[in-house]
Design an enzyme around this catalytic site. Structure first.
Site, PDB file in Angstrom:
ATOM      1  N   SER A 245      44.774  31.805  62.388  1.00 42.99           N
ATOM      2  CA  SER A 245      43.959  32.105  61.215  1.00 42.99           C
ATOM      3  C   SER A 245      42.590  31.452  61.390  1.00 42.99           C
ATOM      4  O   SER A 245      42.373  30.682  62.317  1.00 42.99           O
ATOM      5  CB  SER A 245      44.636  31.541  59.968  1.00 42.99           C
ATOM      6  OG  SER A 245      44.500  30.131  59.974  1.00 42.99           O
ATOM      7  N   LYS A 246      41.724  31.763  60.451  1.00 42.20           N
ATOM      8  CA  LYS A 246      40.373  31.190  60.509  1.00 42.20           C
ATOM      9  C   LYS A 246      40.416  29.665  60.489  1.00 42.20           C
ATOM     10  O   LYS A 246      39.589  29.001  61.089  1.00 42.20           O
ATOM     11  CB  LYS A 246      39.548  31.689  59.320  1.00 42.20           C
ATOM     12  CG  LYS A 246      38.974  33.058  59.588  1.00 42.20           C
ATOM     13  CD  LYS A 246      37.602  33.165  59.006  1.00 42.20           C
ATOM     14  CE  LYS A 246      36.850  34.214  59.786  1.00 42.20           C
ATOM     15  NZ  LYS A 246      35.705  34.736  59.140  1.00 42.20           N
ATOM     16  N   ARG A 247      41.393  29.141  59.768  1.00 36.47           N
ATOM     17  CA  ARG A 247      41.492  27.690  59.634  1.00 36.47           C
ATOM     18  C   ARG A 247      41.749  26.989  60.974  1.00 36.47           C
ATOM     19  O   ARG A 247      41.433  25.840  61.156  1.00 36.47           O
ATOM     20  CB  ARG A 247      42.596  27.318  58.634  1.00 36.47           C
ATOM     21  CG  ARG A 247      42.028  26.763  57.341  1.00 36.47           C
ATOM     22  CD  ARG A 247      43.124  26.522  56.337  1.00 36.47           C
ATOM     23  NE  ARG A 247      43.732  27.803  55.963  1.00 36.47           N
ATOM     24  CZ  ARG A 247      45.035  27.998  55.837  1.00 36.47           C
ATOM     25  NH1 ARG A 247      45.879  27.017  56.058  1.00 36.47           N
ATOM     26  NH2 ARG A 247      45.500  29.170  55.480  1.00 36.47           N
ATOM     27  N   ASP A 248      42.334  27.720  61.899  1.00 37.62           N
ATOM     28  CA  ASP A 248      42.613  27.130  63.214  1.00 37.62           C
ATOM     29  C   ASP A 248      41.371  27.090  64.090  1.00 37.62           C
ATOM     30  O   ASP A 248      41.434  26.694  65.245  1.00 37.62           O
ATOM     31  CB  ASP A 248      43.693  27.933  63.953  1.00 37.62           C
ATOM     32  CG  ASP A 248      44.971  28.039  63.145  1.00 37.62           C
ATOM     33  OD1 ASP A 248      45.404  26.998  62.641  1.00 37.62           O
ATOM     34  OD2 ASP A 248      45.507  29.143  63.024  1.00 37.62           O
ATOM     35  N   GLY A 249      40.266  27.552  63.550  1.00 37.42           N
ATOM     36  CA  GLY A 249      39.035  27.508  64.322  1.00 37.42           C
ATOM     37  C   GLY A 249      38.709  28.844  64.966  1.00 37.42           C
ATOM     38  O   GLY A 249      37.754  28.946  65.715  1.00 37.42           O
TER      39      GLY A 249
END
Ligand code: GLU
Length: 480
Positions: A245-249
């Site tokens: 996801s976006k949160r993982d960079g």
């Protein structure tokens, strides 16, 4: 066999690593076989379309060097390459199916179909549209959906990545070919386009695997040969559990470029998301990839996206790059204060930090002291509260004395790196102190930071005047 692969994104947003990986693998298969790589834009879902997405997709492919031979902006023998411009063709193929009795107008309202669905759920049975197939459907007028009349049966097929697969007849159903807005569904249009564009390999994500038996049924109804199918593994977050996801960079590919990641590093890193050549090798040039890539070696299980490995890969490509090539890339990343300095000075600075640079956007943070005076308050803070064990062991008075001696030995130096090295190493011996004290103190004095590129080179590039001036300023600070 003529190898023709395609990348078929929907212009619904920016391209992320997953999309780029699909494009890269398809590109590699084509390049390896000296075939063609096609870009086709699947823009038939008008509600999800995003302005500017097409441009972004095209820019992303170009910046990474994944040049396509045919596409919406360059044309080709099977143009147009935007699905919204191919509606006539879908209609013709749909008519063929209607004529053969293999497509019919869907007479139900959305609510009615939902009711069938709810009933199936209540009865704990899978919902199949074909169980409700109308006996006498109205003539299709283009205003209602057009459905495929499936012929359910078991299927066996081979996927280049997943191996031999098979399913029973229960997964084959009557799906929508053309929606009530006149646009085809992906399920229909991609089959038509792949056939018309003579695509040999369909390389795509996992989300289409469940529908594949339906596609096989449709190929048969249309009298089309199946292409080679290859399903890419998911890309997972760094823990290897959830989907990335976006949160993982995971950023848009152009964001990585903007942060100073090198295209060749991104290509190398993305190629290893679920593929390797059977050895431990983790870095590949494009030429090596064209030579070694093999769809059969793509793994079935999810691939972990580890941003740190990307940084490491990028650092490797930065270190390997000749300075003359790296310099123009660095140009837009220098801190503002660098504007007043000439090219040669910036090149010297770059060559000092090249070794430790992981991506270009780190340049200002790593080099600002080459262009502006380090803040005296920061120098003071580092001497007042040293964190390093060795430096902590020395008193401020001792440190001051070391800096005074350093300034003294450097005063007559010609400031070549060789001379600086021999003078400071000589001083180290003479004062019988440790590099962790003497050199750490000089570093803080001249850079205002605990870490810097290698010290003697840093002094040489900064030059004699500035270096001595900063040493003296630090001595002053230690006086108070
Ligand atoms: N338009 C589909 C998507 O963007 C493409 C899938 C395919 O490659 O066939 O997901």
């Amino acid at each position: 066999m003529k190898v023709r692969t395609r990348f078929a994104p929907s212009p619904t947003g920016a391209l992320h690593v997953g999309g780029i990986r699909t494009a890269l693998f398809a590109w590699l298969v084509a390049r390896q076989a000296k075939g063609q790589f096609v870009l086709r834009l699947e823009d038939t879902d008008k509600k999800r379309e995003q302005a500017g997405a097409e441009e972004q997709i095209i820019n992303s492919l170009k910046v990474l060097g994944l040049q396509y031979d045919e596409g919406p902006d360059c044309g080709g023998q099977f143009a147009p390459y935007r699905q919204s411009e191919r509606l006539e063709s879908y209609k013709q193929w749909a008519q063929k199916l209607i004529d053969k009795g293999r497509a019919y107008a869907d007479p139900y309202t959305v609510e009615e179909v939902q009711k069938f669905r709810d009933e199936a759920q209540k009865a704990k049975k899978p919902f199949l549209y074909r169980n409700h197939r109308p006996t006498q459907p109205p003539k299709w007028n283009g205003k209602t959906p057009l459905r495929f009349q499936s012929e359910p049966k078991p299927y066996k097929w081979h996927d280049e990545v997943l191996g031999d697969l098979n399913t029973g007849p229960e997964v084959v159903d009557d799906f929508i070919l053309i929606k009530s807005d006149g646009y085809p569904t992906y399920n229909f249009s991609h089959i038509i386009d792949d056939a018309e564009m003579e695509i040999s390999h369909v390389i795509r994500g996992q989300e289409f695997i469940a529908s594949t038996p339906n596609y096989l049924n449709l190929y048969e109804a249309l009298g089309l040969e199946r292409p080679i199918l290859a399903t890419m593994p998911h890309i997972l977050g760094p823990e290897g559990k959830k989907k990335l996801s976006k949160r993982d960079g995971a950023k848009d590919v152009l964001d990585y470029i903007e942060a100073g990641y090198l295209p060749e590093a991104l290509v190398s890193f993305i190629s290893t998301l679920g593929w390797n050549d059977g050895t431990e090798q983790e870095i590949f040039t494009v030429e090596e990839l064209i030579d070694k890539f093999d769809l059969k070696k793509v793994q079935r299980s999810g691939a972990k996206f580890d941003e740190q490995r990307l940084e490491w890969t990028n650092g490797h490509f930065i270190r390997e790059m000749p300075l003359n090539k790296l310099s123009p890339i660095a140009e837009s990343f220098w801190p503002e204060a660098a504007e007043r300095f000439d090219e040669q000075y910036k090149k010297d600075v770059l060559s000092l930090v090249q070794e430790r640079l992981k991506f270009m956007a780190e340049l200002p943070q790593l080099t600002s002291f080459f262009f502006s005076e380090p803040k005296i308050s920061e120098v003071k803070e580092l001497f007042d509260n040293p964190t390093d064990r060795q430096l902590k062991s020395a008193s401020k008075l001792q440190i001051k004395a070391l800096l005074v001696e350093s300034a003294k030995v450097l005063e007559p130096s010609d400031f070549t790196e060789k001379d600086i090295t021999s003078r400071l190493n000589g001083l180290l011996e003479q004062l019988n102190t440790k590099p962790g004290i003497l050199f750490a103190a000089i570093r803080i004095a001249i850079t205002g930071s605990k870490s810097s590129p290698q010290l003697f080179g840093t002094l040489r590039v900064l030059g004699k005047d500035k270096s001595l001036e900063r040493l003296k300023r630090a001595i002053e600070t230690l006086r108070s």
